[in-house]
Design an enzyme around this catalytic site. Sequence first.
Site, short mmCIF file in Angstrom:
data_model
loop_
_atom_site.label_atom_id
_atom_site.label_comp_id
_atom_site.label_asym_id
_atom_site.label_seq_id
_atom_site.Cartn_x
_atom_site.Cartn_y
_atom_site.Cartn_z
N VAL A 82 0.61 -1.17 0.03
CA VAL A 82 0.04 0.20 0.00
C VAL A 82 0.79 1.30 -0.02
CG1 VAL A 82 -1.80 1.27 1.33
CG2 VAL A 82 -1.87 -1.32 1.25
N LYS A 83 0.73 2.17 -1.15
CA LYS A 83 1.43 3.35 -1.03
C LYS A 83 0.77 4.33 -0.40
CE LYS A 83 4.49 4.64 -5.17
NZ LYS A 83 4.34 5.00 -6.49
N VAL A 84 1.31 5.21 0.43
CA VAL A 84 0.44 6.32 1.01
C VAL A 84 1.42 7.69 0.87
CG1 VAL A 84 -0.67 4.97 2.82
CG2 VAL A 84 1.72 6.19 3.53
#
Length: 217
Positions: A82-84
Amino acid sequence: MKLFVDSASVEAIEALMPLRIIDGVTTNPSLLGREAGDPHDTLRRICRVVGGPVSAEVVATDVDGMLEEGRRLADLDEHIVVKVPFGKAGVAACAALAADGIRVNVTLVFSASQALLAAKVGATFVSPFVGRIDDLATAGMDLIGQIVEIYENYDFTTSVLVASVRGPLHVVEAARLGADACTCPPKVIDALFGHPLTDIGLERFLADWNKTRGGGA
Ligand code: G3P
């Protein structure tokens, strides 16, 4: 150093896989938005093709939204990271997702202080954008050296994933500085292969062979 493809095109990624040099993929909303079809379906297909880490970015900007979206993305496939986006919300979301065992890539990192904070909250990857720093007439690769040094000082396990790569020199410098991974658009991966002396050399070898032993002699 691991080599990732910075693309959301299943076809472009598929074309590179037989080379056996690709370890993962990074996508972002700009890249995924360009592709036809359902984005979740595209991400699942990319995961199947690559069989390694595939970064999928949240578009929520608040912590709760990032957590909800991040968990949904992580459920798509075991390979999803997951890229934040970096920021107070991104850091808080990274801490919570990492505590749940979800791998997080903290993106839009432009300073060593940001990279330090991302590592402190258990990011699996940090993505410094070297090309966009170069665009501001500042050496983007200097940041990579600083982050590698800081992570080594404290044995952080966060991997430095060099992003916003514009050419082969960024890749070579990333490797020299000890970055863990580099994510490249397909055209940069193609450029890693090229050298005019290789082409000229091969042409000469084949011409010499054909002159002497060629033609069924
Ligand atoms: O995946 C994010 C990053 O690599 C974007 O690159 O070329 O848009 O600065 P660029």
